[in-house]
Design a protein around this motif. Structure first.
Motif, PDB file in Angstrom:
ATOM      1  N   VAL A 155       0.874  -1.174   0.000  1.00  0.00           N
ATOM      2  CA  VAL A 155       0.000   0.000   0.000  1.00  0.00           C
ATOM      3  C   VAL A 155       0.914   1.227   0.000  1.00  0.00           C
ATOM      4  CG1 VAL A 155      -1.635   1.322   1.389  1.00  0.00           C
ATOM      5  CG2 VAL A 155      -1.915  -1.154   1.151  1.00  0.00           C
ATOM      6  N   LYS A 175      -0.491   2.216  -5.573  1.00  0.00           N
ATOM      7  CA  LYS A 175      -1.508   1.472  -4.818  1.00  0.00           C
ATOM      8  C   LYS A 175      -1.959   2.324  -3.629  1.00  0.00           C
ATOM      9  CE  LYS A 175      -2.482  -2.958  -2.688  1.00  0.00           C
ATOM     10  NZ  LYS A 175      -2.001  -4.334  -2.491  1.00  0.00           N
ATOM     11  N   MET A 176      -3.243   2.624  -3.581  1.00  0.00           N
ATOM     12  CA  MET A 176      -3.785   3.515  -2.563  1.00  0.00           C
ATOM     13  C   MET A 176      -4.177   2.722  -1.304  1.00  0.00           C
ATOM     14  SD  MET A 176      -3.284   5.990  -4.517  1.00  0.00           S
ATOM     15  CE  MET A 176      -3.884   7.397  -3.604  1.00  0.00           C
ATOM     16  N   GLN A 177      -4.505   3.472  -0.233  1.00  0.00           N
ATOM     17  CA  GLN A 177      -4.888   2.872   1.061  1.00  0.00           C
ATOM     18  C   GLN A 177      -6.029   1.861   0.917  1.00  0.00           C
ATOM     19  OE1 GLN A 177      -3.676   3.073   4.076  1.00  0.00           O
ATOM     20  NE2 GLN A 177      -2.120   4.651   3.744  1.00  0.00           N
ATOM     21  N   ASP A 178      -7.008   2.196   0.039  1.00  0.00           N
ATOM     22  CA  ASP A 178      -8.179   1.319  -0.119  1.00  0.00           C
ATOM     23  C   ASP A 178      -7.913   0.140  -1.069  1.00  0.00           C
ATOM     24  OD1 ASP A 178      -8.034   2.544  -2.551  1.00  0.00           O
ATOM     25  OD2 ASP A 178      -9.974   3.560  -2.448  1.00  0.00           O
ATOM     26  N   GLY A 179      -6.651  -0.022  -1.469  1.00  0.00           N
ATOM     27  CA  GLY A 179      -6.303  -1.158  -2.338  1.00  0.00           C
ATOM     28  C   GLY A 179      -6.503  -0.876  -3.823  1.00  0.00           C
ATOM     29  N   GLN A 180      -7.074   0.297  -4.144  1.00  0.00           N
ATOM     30  CA  GLN A 180      -7.264   0.649  -5.560  1.00  0.00           C
ATOM     31  C   GLN A 180      -5.934   1.125  -6.158  1.00  0.00           C
ATOM     32  OE1 GLN A 180     -10.071  -0.179  -6.789  1.00  0.00           O
ATOM     33  NE2 GLN A 180     -11.722   1.218  -6.269  1.00  0.00           N
TER      34      GLN A 180
END
Ligand code: SAH
Length: 199
Positions: A155, A175-180
């Protein structure tokens, strides 16, 4: 060579200092030694090429590296980009699918006193046993973004990958905190193609 890259604004001082520490001629056959510090690609073994210094500088800068980061490189080639990354103080894991280049790069990095975890194999698969990685750099033209590589990013992790057939687009994926994953297309690149393992 590095002054030219600095004047062109391709990379900052930290990356260029690492490039100054990395002799390029030692990665090339003696016939090319006198041209090694020009911003040109040259043939290496197995019909592959050493990346342009400007490309090495650009990708290294785009990675936003900090010393100690875990970095995966796909396409060790002769090991030049790997040596620059090691001079930037990262922990490097690197994969090459051509045995001749895998062997050559191992010997030369050792001779330069540099240490990386090197694998002979298929970069499409990444290195799951050492994952996750904070940064992934792909130095061959990928037909698409391999799913295995996305799954091996931390992340907050960043991948720099040239995508496309023939001329590629350099793509930055975060890769962002929300997994996107957030993608940004950065410009044109021309690497040798990323090929599947001969299985
Ligand atoms: N990083 C190198 C660039 C070498 S050219 C440098 O510093 O100059 C790209 C390399 O990617 C070639 O050596 C090629 O054999 C390798 N390659 C192509 N497809 C690959 C794959 N699927 N897995 C690993 N390496 C691959």
């Amino acid at each position: 060579m590095c002054k030219h890259l600095f004047d062109k604004g391709i990379a900052g001082e930290v990356v260029l200092e690492a490039m100054i520490k990395t002799p390029r001629h030692v990665f090339l056959e003696s016939t090319f030694h006198q041209h090694a510090y020009q911003d040109k690609a040259f043939p290496i073994a197995a019909e592959q090429t050493i990346s342009h210094p400007s490309t090495v500088a650009w990708q290294s800068e785009l990675l936003e590296l900090k010393p100690g980061m875990k970095v995966l490189e796909i396409g060790t080639g002769c090991g030049y980009q790997a040596a620059v990354l090691l001079h930037l103080g990262v922990k490097l894991f690197t994969i090459e699918r051509q045995k001749e280049l895998f062997d050559f790069s191992k010997t030369i990095l050792k001779a330069l006193g540099l240490r990386a975890e090197q694998k002979f194999g298929d970069g499409f698969k990444g290195m799951p046993i050492f994952a996750p990685f904070e940064r992934i750099i792909v130095t061959c033209g990928a037909p698409y973004v391999p799913k295995a590589l996305l799954s091996q990013l931390t992340v907050g992790g960043i991948m720099i990958i040239p995508v496309g057939e023939g001329i590629q687009k350099m793509v930055r994926i975060k890769k962002m905190q929300d997994g996107q994953f957030v993608q940004k297309v950065l410009g044109d690149a021309a690497f040798v193609p990323m090929l599947k393992d001969r299985e």
